[in-house]
Design an enzyme around this catalytic site. Structure first.
Site, PDB file in Angstrom:
ATOM      1  N   GLN A   3       0.737  -1.290  -0.032  1.00  0.00           N
ATOM      2  CA  GLN A   3      -0.089  -0.096   0.042  1.00  0.00           C
ATOM      3  C   GLN A   3       0.809   1.152   0.037  1.00  0.00           C
ATOM      4  O   GLN A   3       1.655   1.524   0.916  1.00  0.00           O
ATOM      5  CB  GLN A   3      -0.988  -0.006   1.246  1.00  0.00           C
ATOM      6  CG  GLN A   3      -1.918   1.140   1.305  1.00  0.00           C
ATOM      7  CD  GLN A   3      -2.459   1.340   2.958  1.00  0.00           C
ATOM      8  OE1 GLN A   3      -2.139   0.668   3.771  1.00  0.00           O
ATOM      9  NE2 GLN A   3      -3.577   1.710   2.800  1.00  0.00           N
ATOM     10  N   GLU A  31     -10.152  -1.035   5.521  1.00  0.00           N
ATOM     11  CA  GLU A  31      -9.144  -1.570   6.342  1.00  0.00           C
ATOM     12  C   GLU A  31      -9.282  -1.287   7.640  1.00  0.00           C
ATOM     13  O   GLU A  31      -8.666  -2.341   8.550  1.00  0.00           O
ATOM     14  CB  GLU A  31      -8.048  -0.270   5.885  1.00  0.00           C
ATOM     15  CG  GLU A  31      -6.771  -0.673   6.885  1.00  0.00           C
ATOM     16  CD  GLU A  31      -5.452   0.592   6.523  1.00  0.00           C
ATOM     17  OE1 GLU A  31      -5.671   1.397   5.638  1.00  0.00           O
ATOM     18  OE2 GLU A  31      -4.425   0.441   7.043  1.00  0.00           O
ATOM     19  N   SER A  83      -4.584   6.747  12.893  1.00  0.00           N
ATOM     20  CA  SER A  83      -4.269   6.597  14.031  1.00  0.00           C
ATOM     21  C   SER A  83      -5.406   6.883  14.817  1.00  0.00           C
ATOM     22  O   SER A  83      -6.653   7.118  14.330  1.00  0.00           O
ATOM     23  CB  SER A  83      -3.426   7.915  14.609  1.00  0.00           C
ATOM     24  OG  SER A  83      -4.129   9.101  14.666  1.00  0.00           O
TER      25      SER A  83
HETATM   26  C1  LIG Z   1       4.101  -0.444  11.397  1.00  0.00           C
HETATM   27  C2  LIG Z   1       3.666   0.644  10.482  1.00  0.00           C
HETATM   28  C3  LIG Z   1       3.122   0.202   9.014  1.00  0.00           C
HETATM   29  C4  LIG Z   1       2.448   0.809   8.283  1.00  0.00           C
HETATM   30  N1  LIG Z   1       2.245   0.549   7.116  1.00  0.00           N
HETATM   31  C5  LIG Z   1       1.813   1.462   5.926  1.00  0.00           C
HETATM   32  C6  LIG Z   1       1.379   1.142   4.802  1.00  0.00           C
HETATM   33  O1  LIG Z   1       1.611  -0.092   4.491  1.00  0.00           O
HETATM   34  N2  LIG Z   1       1.138   1.816   3.780  1.00  0.00           N
HETATM   35  C7  LIG Z   1       0.962   3.158   4.081  1.00  0.00           C
HETATM   36  O2  LIG Z   1       0.686   3.775   3.065  1.00  0.00           O
HETATM   37  N3  LIG Z   1       1.184   3.520   5.404  1.00  0.00           N
HETATM   38  C8  LIG Z   1       1.553   2.716   6.394  1.00  0.00           C
HETATM   39  N4  LIG Z   1       1.797   2.853   7.536  1.00  0.00           N
HETATM   40  C9  LIG Z   1       1.659   4.553   7.809  1.00  0.00           C
HETATM   41  C10 LIG Z   1       0.501   5.105   8.776  1.00  0.00           C
HETATM   42  O3  LIG Z   1      -0.567   5.074   8.266  1.00  0.00           O
HETATM   43  C11 LIG Z   1       0.663   6.434   9.441  1.00  0.00           C
HETATM   44  O4  LIG Z   1       1.770   6.261  10.321  1.00  0.00           O
HETATM   45  C12 LIG Z   1      -0.484   6.935  10.081  1.00  0.00           C
HETATM   46  O5  LIG Z   1      -1.138   7.545   9.160  1.00  0.00           O
HETATM   47  C13 LIG Z   1      -0.102   8.184  11.056  1.00  0.00           C
HETATM   48  O6  LIG Z   1       0.861   9.196  10.086  1.00  0.00           O
HETATM   49  P1  LIG Z   1       2.287   9.672  10.866  1.00  0.00           P
HETATM   50  O7  LIG Z   1       3.023   8.581  11.279  1.00  0.00           O
HETATM   51  O8  LIG Z   1       2.842  10.698   9.775  1.00  0.00           O
HETATM   52  O9  LIG Z   1       2.006  10.376  12.093  1.00  0.00           O
HETATM   53  P2  LIG Z   1       1.283  11.876  12.109  1.00  0.00           P
HETATM   54  O10 LIG Z   1       0.237  12.245  11.253  1.00  0.00           O
HETATM   55  O11 LIG Z   1       2.582  12.801  12.086  1.00  0.00           O
HETATM   56  O12 LIG Z   1       0.740  11.949  13.442  1.00  0.00           O
HETATM   57  C14 LIG Z   1       1.607  12.097  14.901  1.00  0.00           C
HETATM   58  C15 LIG Z   1       0.588  12.046  15.896  1.00  0.00           C
HETATM   59  O13 LIG Z   1      -0.296  13.118  15.817  1.00  0.00           O
HETATM   60  C16 LIG Z   1      -1.428  12.815  15.794  1.00  0.00           C
HETATM   61  N5  LIG Z   1      -2.492  13.664  15.205  1.00  0.00           N
HETATM   62  C17 LIG Z   1      -2.299  13.613  14.031  1.00  0.00           C
HETATM   63  N6  LIG Z   1      -3.315  14.620  13.445  1.00  0.00           N
HETATM   64  C18 LIG Z   1      -4.263  14.718  14.452  1.00  0.00           C
HETATM   65  C19 LIG Z   1      -5.363  15.290  14.555  1.00  0.00           C
HETATM   66  N7  LIG Z   1      -6.007  16.109  13.931  1.00  0.00           N
HETATM   67  N8  LIG Z   1      -5.966  15.289  15.925  1.00  0.00           N
HETATM   68  C20 LIG Z   1      -5.481  14.646  16.834  1.00  0.00           C
HETATM   69  N9  LIG Z   1      -4.120  14.380  16.860  1.00  0.00           N
HETATM   70  C21 LIG Z   1      -3.560  13.991  15.609  1.00  0.00           C
HETATM   71  C22 LIG Z   1      -1.696  11.462  15.587  1.00  0.00           C
HETATM   72  O14 LIG Z   1      -2.624  10.646  16.098  1.00  0.00           O
HETATM   73  C23 LIG Z   1      -0.389  10.805  16.297  1.00  0.00           C
HETATM   74  O15 LIG Z   1      -0.361  10.469  17.360  1.00  0.00           O
HETATM   75  C24 LIG Z   1       2.292   2.472   8.625  1.00  0.00           C
HETATM   76  C25 LIG Z   1       2.650   2.823   9.936  1.00  0.00           C
HETATM   77  C26 LIG Z   1       3.246   1.938  10.730  1.00  0.00           C
HETATM   78  C27 LIG Z   1       3.576   2.470  11.918  1.00  0.00           C
END
Ligand SMILES: Cc1cc2nc3c(=O)[nH]c(=O)nc-3n(C[C@H](O)[C@H](O)[C@H](O)COP(=O)(O)OP(=O)(O)OC[C@H]3O[C@@H](n4cnc5c(N)ncnc54)[C@H](O)[C@@H]3O)c2cc1C
Lengths: 398, 378
Positions: free
Chosen positions: A125, A244, A383
């Protein structure tokens, strides 16, 4: 309303159980609980299921689905968890396939769906980017039209099992001038063997290699690989995310996890007695089990709703939040149960050729890495904070 | 009532903080933890040179006149650097046994070498089936002429691979779970019949399974009283608890700083994620947890010399507080970092793992809650 299994259901359960005992590939046994698996393992399991006609329980019959009732699907999940089979990776089966069925061209359906079903292609993905996580719509990866092709440039990240994948579905920006970030995004299928695709490992804190950075540099993709309409990708992306989320509850696996926890707690000693007999600890397991039960019946209610025609709605966010909290809690309590032998770290150790006796009981080795690893579940798939936002907005209308 | 540090103590903190900043940055630590040896003997020599190993010993023992507060300061700063070298095992634990039970000859032989950095110690007390009970000892020490012969296995002996000497708990009489009949021995790791299996731990330290097979030691290997080692063991372990609490406080402070600074800088939805109120409240909870943990660490450190019951209550209370605070802070730090928090590349995951391991070191939250409850209702 009825909670009991019919005699047909019970016969079905026995049939599944016998299949898993007889036909689950011997070389895959125990691999999932030992956390060692390769691409070929997943594909072999998919091929095995396909051969039996059970390749895609959740798909409609016309695409090769089983036509099972909701109860039968439930039983199948339970039995697979009970037998500790490898899970079926969701990327092709549960994410891409529903999108193709709903929005793909006839050619795309005819080409890609059978290959997912029979275990030929491994998908990953390509949604998240370094700058676009929770705010997925801010993604920057570009696809520029040049004749019959798109030229894709950008970086995807956190690509789960990207190092196994044959194909990736990528969200790209096709109209940089669109007024809203959600507009001008397209959903494109990319062959991982295309020149310009580079996969770099990301090691997680538990020491495992599950996720990757996926770099796309001047990757040339036929226009035929566009799913649905250009610039409408966001609709498909959201459709996929709802699927998902519902898959993410993991009830059957969590039941197995609690069963394992109970087994461990019945041999691990606390004050010279099995720790399961410590009322404080036993109570924590009970609470967890009750939480799981609440989740299970919530999921069954949701599924019943889907069976009567509704797709998974924002309620699936409940399943995601509660399901992942339970998965995390199971690993937390399991680590607690094993006591001091949670500390030794064996990934990469003992060194090759070292066949001395293990340190402490086998089941203890992966408990701490698993606890660390499962922190991911409240981060990925949208998240848990974002899920709360979805429920607040879409369900409660706040 | 006074919670102020002396100017010497402030200087000590500055010294350690500078050392960590300059020579124990995260990338170096990560490399060292993954290296074959898993530690830096040169770093240990530097600790000795800077007087850190002697800081918590009274002058009469060849130290620099400090005590538990100095150990607390050092442990907290070491926590901020995720220091690998066995300060806890050598100075706090072995040093504690020598101070409380060591004979004049034992002190003379060991303390200068300990403070000088030549001898490193590990504490071989837990066993495959003992969980957290200090009195659950099946390793035996049988009287043999004037000396003793040790047999048994010790589990997850932290710092074992680095140690030159082992402080060993063994049973000289009674049954496996009797509170009397336990004796403490000081055994060189090179003694005949001692063997180890060494391995890394989840949090980047090193540990050993230690096997004793007919290990003969003299009567002069006994620290403290024969058969009545438990009260001393409990006291030393409570001192160790105070030190790991301080270490955990150091870890939590870094986790909180890292989280706040990441939340300020990470933008999603066109704004820093620090703007989201749910995250703000969580960071406030993390901050409060670390503050409470700091308070409890001071509390237990100041109560280490109280009578047994009060000391145990204090140690268990602190350990419970730190266990809960550590879980909250470490889990939320990872969560707020999003995917980045999961990586091996960022420091957050490493602090997460250390704090997780501290939760179960010397008894986990449940174990201490139980000890506290039993003592407070007595
Ligand atoms: C092990 C793992 C596997 C993954 N696999 C895939 C994959 O196969 N393909 C893919 O495309 N993605 C994948 N992901 C990505 C995943 O979808 C993202 O990590 C996720 O969407 C969060 O984005 P970020 O890590 O950039 O955190 P951020 O978006 O930067 O968030 C950081 C923190 O801020 C909080 N936050 C952000 N916005 C808000 C809001 N509006 N209100 C309150 N809190 C907020 C979040 O909850 C989090 O606690 C994977 C992630 C992990 C850790």
């Amino acid at each position: 309303m009825d909670l009991s299994f019919s005699t047909e259901d019970i016969a079905f359960r026995d049939e599944v159980r016998t299949f898993l005992e007889k036909d689950y590939p011997a070389e895959l046994r125990g691999k999932f609980s030992r956390d060692e698996y390769a691409k070929e393992d997943f594909l072999l399991w998919q091929k095995t299921l396909f051969k039996r006609g059970w390749g895609a329980p959740a798909w409609p019959k016309k695409f090769g689905g089983t036509g099972w009732t909701a109860t039968q699907k439930y039983i199948f999940q339970e039995e697979c968890a009970r037998a500790e089979t490898l899970p079926v990776p969701p990327f092709g089966m549960a994410m891409l396939a529903p999108v193709l069925m709903a929005f793909g061209s006839e050619e795309q359906k005819a080409h890609y769906l059978p290959r997912i079903l029979n275990g030929t292609d491994f998908w990953c993905q390509g949604y998240s980017e370094p700058g676009a996580g929770s705010d997925l719509a801010s993604l920057k990866t570009k696809a520029e039209r040049q004749g019959d092709h798109y030229i894709i440039n950008g970086q995807k990240t956190w690509t789960t099992l990207g190092h196994f994948a044959d194909w990736i579905f990528v969200l790209c920006r096709t109209d940089p001038k669109a007024k809203k970030p959600q507009e001008g995004i397209s959903f494109i299928l990319v062959d991982m063997k295309s020149p310009g695709v580079e996969v770099r490992p990301i090691i997680t804190m538990d020491g495992s290699h599950e996720v990757n950075e996926t770099w796309l540099t001047d990757v040339k993709v036929p226009v035929a690989n566009l799913v649905g309409k250009e610039n409408e990708g966001w609709t498909y992306a959201k459709y996929l995310l709802a699927h998902e989320r519902s898959g993410i509850a993991g009830v059957a696996r969590s039941k197995k996890g609690i069963e394992r926890l109970r087994q461990i707690a019945s041999v691990e000693l606390d004050q010279g007695q099995p720790i399961i007999r410590n009322p404080e600890f036993a109570k924590k397991i009970s609470e967890l089990e009750i939480d799981l039960s609440a989740l299970e019946y919530t999921e069954l209610r949701t599924l019943a709703g889907e069976a009567s025609g509704k797709g998974p709605g924002p309620e699936s966010s409940i399943l995601k939040i509660k399901g992942t909290e339970i998965q995390q809690r199971i690993t937390e309590l399991t680590l607690e149960a094993v006591g001091v032998y949670g500390a030794p770290y064996f990934r990469g150790f003992p060194k090759d050729g070292d066949n001395q006796l293990p340190i402490g009981p086998d089941y203890a080795h992966l408990t701490a890495p698993m606890y660390a690893n499962m922190r991911k579940t409240s981060i990925y798939g949208g998240s848990n904070e974002i899920q709360h936002n979805i429920i607040a907005k879409m369900v409660l209308g706040l | 009532m006074d919670f102020a540090f002396t100017s010497e103590q402030d200087m000590l903190r500055d010294t350690v903080a500078r050392l960590i900043r300059e020579q124990y940055d995260f990338d170096t630590r990560r490399k060292v933890a993954k290296s074959e040896a898993g530690w830096r003997p040169q770093m240990w020599a530097q600790f000795a040179e800077l007087g850190l190993l002697g800081a918590s010993f009274p002058e009469s023992d060849g130290g620099f006149g400090g005590g538990p507060i100095e150990a607390m300061i050092i442990s907290e700063e070491f926590g901020k650097g995720l220091v690998i070298e066995p300060y806890l095992q050598t100075v706090v634990i072995a040093g504690g046994f020598l101070r409380h039970g060591g004979s004049a000859a034992q002190k003379e032989e060991n303390l200068p070498a300990l403070i000088g950095g030549e001898r490193l110690y590990a504490f071989a007390y837990s066993e495959p089936k003992s969980r957290f009970d200090l009195h659950d000892v099946s390793t035996t020490a049988k009287k043999d002429g004037k000396g003793y012969v040790l047999n048994g296995q010790k589990a997850v002996v932290l710092g074992g691979p680095l140690a030159t000497h082992l402080v060993v708990t063994a049973r000289t009489s009674g049954g496996q779970r009797d509170t009397s009949g336990i004796t403490v021995f000081l055994v060189p790791k090179t003694a005949k019949g001692v063997s180890t299996r060494d391995y890394p731990t989840v949090d980047g330290l090193r540990a050993s399974e230690v096997y004793f097979e007919n290990v003969a030691v003299g009567a002069d290997a006994v620290i403290g009283e024969v058969d009545n080692g438990l009260p001393m063991i409990e006291k030393v372990v409570d001192e160790a608890i105070a030190a790991v609490c301080a270490e955990a406080v150091g870890c939590m402070k870094i986790l909180n700083e890292a989280t706040i600074s990441y939340a300020r800088q990470r933008k999603q939805f066109g704004q820093p994620i620090a703007n989201f109120q749910v995250l703000q409240h969580r960071m406030v909870d993390m901050f409060m947890a670390a503050e409470q943990a700091t308070s409890m660490t001071y509390m237990v450190t100041l109560k280490l010399d109280e009578p047994d019951r009060q000391r145990k209550l204090a140690a268990s209370a602190a350990k419970v507080q730190i266990g809960k605070a550590g879980k909250l802070v470490s889990q939320d730090a990872v969560q707020i970092h999003g995917g980045m928090g999961m990586t091996d590349e960022l420091n957050v995951g490493h602090f997460f793992k250390r704090v997780t391991m501290i939760e179960s070191q010397f008894g986990n939250t449940d174990w201490h809650l139980r000890r506290y409850t039993e003592l407070s209702n007595r």
